[in-house]
Design a protein around this motif. Structure first.
Motif, short mmCIF file in Angstrom:
data_model
loop_
_atom_site.label_atom_id
_atom_site.label_comp_id
_atom_site.label_asym_id
_atom_site.label_seq_id
_atom_site.Cartn_x
_atom_site.Cartn_y
_atom_site.Cartn_z
N PHE A 45 26.13 41.52 3.45
CA PHE A 45 24.87 41.24 4.13
C PHE A 45 24.44 39.79 3.95
CE2 PHE A 45 24.13 45.93 3.78
CZ PHE A 45 23.91 46.17 5.13
N SER A 46 24.84 39.16 2.83
CA SER A 46 24.39 37.80 2.53
C SER A 46 24.86 36.77 3.54
CB SER A 46 24.81 37.39 1.12
OG SER A 46 26.20 37.16 1.05
N LYS A 47 25.82 37.13 4.37
CA LYS A 47 26.32 36.21 5.40
C LYS A 47 25.38 36.13 6.60
CE LYS A 47 31.14 37.13 4.18
NZ LYS A 47 31.08 38.22 3.24
N TYR A 48 24.38 37.00 6.65
CA TYR A 48 23.48 37.09 7.82
C TYR A 48 22.03 36.89 7.39
CZ TYR A 48 27.75 39.03 9.62
OH TYR A 48 29.06 39.20 9.98
N GLU A 49 21.24 36.43 8.34
CA GLU A 49 19.82 36.22 8.06
C GLU A 49 19.08 37.55 7.95
OE1 GLU A 49 18.65 31.95 9.98
OE2 GLU A 49 18.70 33.66 11.34
N LEU A 50 18.03 37.52 7.17
CA LEU A 50 17.22 38.71 6.90
C LEU A 50 15.95 38.69 7.74
CD1 LEU A 50 16.30 41.12 5.00
CD2 LEU A 50 15.49 39.35 3.44
N ALA A 51 15.65 39.81 8.39
CA ALA A 51 14.35 40.01 9.04
C ALA A 51 13.56 40.92 8.10
CB ALA A 51 14.53 40.66 10.41
N SER A 52 12.31 40.59 7.85
CA SER A 52 11.57 41.33 6.83
C SER A 52 10.13 41.58 7.23
CB SER A 52 11.61 40.52 5.53
OG SER A 52 10.78 41.11 4.56
N LEU A 53 9.63 42.74 6.80
CA LEU A 53 8.20 43.04 6.93
C LEU A 53 7.43 42.28 5.87
CD1 LEU A 53 7.84 46.88 7.56
CD2 LEU A 53 7.01 45.05 9.02
N PHE A 54 6.31 41.72 6.28
CA PHE A 54 5.40 41.07 5.34
C PHE A 54 4.38 42.12 4.94
CE2 PHE A 54 1.47 38.89 4.37
CZ PHE A 54 1.88 37.92 3.49
N ILE A 55 4.46 42.59 3.68
CA ILE A 55 3.55 43.63 3.19
C ILE A 55 2.81 43.09 1.97
CG2 ILE A 55 3.35 46.00 2.33
CD1 ILE A 55 6.11 46.54 3.64
N PRO A 56 1.51 42.78 2.12
CA PRO A 56 0.76 42.27 0.97
C PRO A 56 0.84 43.21 -0.23
CG PRO A 56 -0.50 42.00 2.98
CD PRO A 56 0.70 42.84 3.33
N LYS A 75 16.49 40.82 -4.42
CA LYS A 75 17.69 41.49 -4.94
C LYS A 75 18.91 40.58 -4.82
CE LYS A 75 15.58 45.30 -5.96
NZ LYS A 75 15.22 45.56 -7.35
N MET A 76 19.04 39.88 -3.69
CA MET A 76 20.17 38.98 -3.50
C MET A 76 20.09 37.82 -4.50
SD MET A 76 20.77 38.89 0.57
CE MET A 76 21.84 40.12 1.29
N LYS A 77 18.88 37.33 -4.72
CA LYS A 77 18.69 36.24 -5.68
C LYS A 77 19.12 36.68 -7.07
CE LYS A 77 15.14 32.91 -7.03
NZ LYS A 77 13.73 32.52 -6.86
N GLU A 78 18.73 37.91 -7.46
CA GLU A 78 19.12 38.46 -8.77
C GLU A 78 20.63 38.56 -8.92
OE1 GLU A 78 17.13 42.25 -9.15
OE2 GLU A 78 15.15 41.31 -9.08
N LEU A 79 21.33 38.79 -7.79
CA LEU A 79 22.78 38.91 -7.81
C LEU A 79 23.47 37.56 -7.59
CD1 LEU A 79 23.17 42.18 -5.67
CD2 LEU A 79 23.39 41.96 -8.15
N SER A 80 22.68 36.49 -7.57
CA SER A 80 23.18 35.12 -7.33
C SER A 80 23.91 35.00 -5.99
CB SER A 80 24.11 34.68 -8.47
OG SER A 80 23.40 34.69 -9.69
N LEU A 81 23.42 35.74 -5.00
CA LEU A 81 23.98 35.69 -3.66
C LEU A 81 23.11 34.79 -2.78
CD1 LEU A 81 24.84 39.46 -3.06
CD2 LEU A 81 26.47 37.59 -3.41
N PRO A 82 23.72 34.08 -1.85
CA PRO A 82 22.91 33.28 -0.93
C PRO A 82 22.12 34.20 0.01
CG PRO A 82 25.20 33.27 -0.23
CD PRO A 82 25.15 34.00 -1.55
N TYR A 83 20.97 33.75 0.42
CA TYR A 83 20.19 34.53 1.39
C TYR A 83 19.36 33.56 2.22
CZ TYR A 83 16.23 33.64 -1.68
OH TYR A 83 15.27 33.02 -2.43
N LYS A 84 19.05 33.98 3.42
CA LYS A 84 18.16 33.19 4.28
C LYS A 84 17.26 34.16 5.02
CE LYS A 84 17.76 29.67 7.78
NZ LYS A 84 18.41 28.83 8.77
N VAL A 85 15.96 33.96 4.88
CA VAL A 85 14.99 34.77 5.60
C VAL A 85 14.83 34.15 6.98
CG1 VAL A 85 12.64 35.69 5.63
CG2 VAL A 85 13.83 35.37 3.44
N GLY A 86 15.29 34.87 7.99
CA GLY A 86 15.26 34.34 9.36
C GLY A 86 13.96 34.63 10.08
#
Length: 198
Positions: A84-95, A107-118
């Motif tokens: 999944f880290s090869k693709y951008e993430l779409a995410s709900l903004f939940i206060p 979770k990706m950060k904890e696993l030292s994986l690259p991530y990009k919130v698209g």
């Protein structure tokens, strides 16, 4: 909201035709609005810090998964966080749940994986629209109405590195703990959610 609102409102109209209900997004003021009596109850994921007079009641356990467009490059039924880290993430903004960083990105950060919130939005339909038009993935749960969106599909998350089960809870003021309306609404929402994830 995307899975429950229509079914829930129709069920309410049938069982309590004179009850007026307004469904709104969870915001940073939801707990305050419950405290003041402006809102009767809220539904969200577990909250670490809340006033002691706000009660939290588990409705259902959900299982994390991802939603992607039908023709997404990941074609398997399950994929690892690394895939999944090869693709951008779409995410709900939940206060109160994902306002600083999406849970999947954490979770990706904890696993030292690259991530990009698209893309981030407080509106589920905006995310559905972005998924249709991109290779982004949406970290969601088995509550997502995949059957209503045949152009999207589910990919399970293949990992032992973090928990994929979490609870969806109702929140209400302790003064309403024995209120028949609050108890009935909690029961109805729980019943509808259990049916939705079967």
């Amino acid at each position: 909201m995307i899975r429950l609102s229509g079914t829930f409102i129709l069920e309410l109209r049938e069982k309590a035709p004179f009850l007026e209900v307004e469904v709104v997004n969870w915001t940073s003021s939801t707990i305050t609005d419950i405290e003041s009596g402006q809102l009767l109850m809220g539904i969200s994921y577990g909250i670490d810090v809340k006033p002691k007079h706000i009660r939290e009641q588990k409705l259902v356990d959900l299982t994390g998964c991802c939603a992607v467009r039908k023709d997404h490059p990941i074609q398997s039924k399950s994929a690892t966080p690394n895939e999944f880290s090869k693709y951008e993430l779409a995410s709900l903004f939940i206060p109160g749940w994902s306002e600083d960083l999406p849970v999947a990105a954490k979770k990706m950060k904890e696993l030292s994986l690259p991530y990009k919130v698209g893309f981030r939005s407080a509106y589920p339909m905006a995310i559905v629209d972005v998924l249709h038009k991109s290779d982004m993935f949406f970290a969601t749960s088995n509550l997502f109405p995949f059957s209503s969106y045949p152009s999207l599909r589910r990919i399970d998350i293949d990992t032992q590195d973090f928990e994929l089960t979490y609870s969806l809870n109702s929140f209400f003021h302790q003064r309403n703990g024995n209120d028949p309306l609050t108890l009935w609404l909690n029961s109805l929402v729980k019943e509808e959610l259990e049916l939705a994830i079967q």
